[in-house]
Enzyme design. Sequence first.
Site: not given
Ligand code: ADP
Ligand code: AMP
Length: 216
Positions: A13, A88, A127, A159, A170
């Site tokens: 995302k 969420r 990541r 992270r 999660r």
């Molecule tokens: P989310 O926001 O849904 O938690 P991220 O955008 O942070 O996910 O992506 C999670 C990890 O996967 C990151 O390390 C990113 O670089 C990698 N990633 C995202 N999209 C792809 C893809 N299409 N192929 C391979 N790796 C990806």
């Molecule tokens: P994310 O960066 O989207 O993976 O979110 C990281 C963490 O932030 C989550 O695991 C939650 O603890 C908190 N968080 C992010 N968005 C929300 C939301 N809409 N509602 C509640 N907690 C959230």
Amino acid sequence: MRLVLVGPPGAGKGTQAQYIASNLSIPKISTGDIFRANVSGGTELGKLAKEYMDRGDLVPDEVTIAMVRDRLSEDDAQDGFLLDGFPRNVPQAEILKKMLAEFGVVLDIVLELVVDEDEVVRRLAGRRTCSQCGRIWHVDFDDKKDDICDACGGSLYQRDDDKEETVRRRLEVYQEQTAPLITFYADEEILVGVDAAGPVEEVTHRAMEALAPYIG
Ligand code: ADP
Ligand code: AMP
């Protein structure tokens, strides 16, 4: 364009949000990013949120919703926005709908990034995030051998909530609380699924194709 990205943690995302928001010239609003900025800034909100984030749980709705309301009231969000990580759960989705109705607008589309759980775990395990510009990288898929951001030279960090134990929690929280949004938005007839497997550029291409009918 007012759009929401949904999908499990690690679906991509944040990665796709960077490109989609920039293609559409709308702000990317990530609740996770706002919480993390508050944690690193040591604010009261950050202290409260950190407890929940470290466990892999959701931050309480009233705190999250107040924060989103403030952000959506800012000038740059008046003509459109991309929400990443909010809503969420179904109560947050219901409140978002009411909040937007107060502003006299509606959501145009909810894009669901569809990817299987093995791939999500692989993505989360590698990541890395830039501490300076926030860009998201992956140690294997981007072949990152150093901890330096190729975009801005900032240092990359892993992270805290990408540890195996927290990832498991999660994913459970996603299934229990967030996945019901898929039905919620399908019933609202604004849900569009996008296959999020494969290279980043291909996923962006599919997402932009899905959005094309909504771009005025
Ligand atoms: P989310 O926001 O849904 O938690 P991220 O955008 O942070 O996910 O992506 C999670 C990890 O996967 C990151 O390390 C990113 O670089 C990698 N990633 C995202 N999209 C792809 C893809 N299409 N192929 C391979 N790796 C990806
Ligand atoms: P994310 O960066 O989207 O993976 O979110 C990281 C963490 O932030 C989550 O695991 C939650 O603890 C908190 N968080 C992010 N968005 C929300 C939301 N809409 N509602 C509640 N907690 C959230």
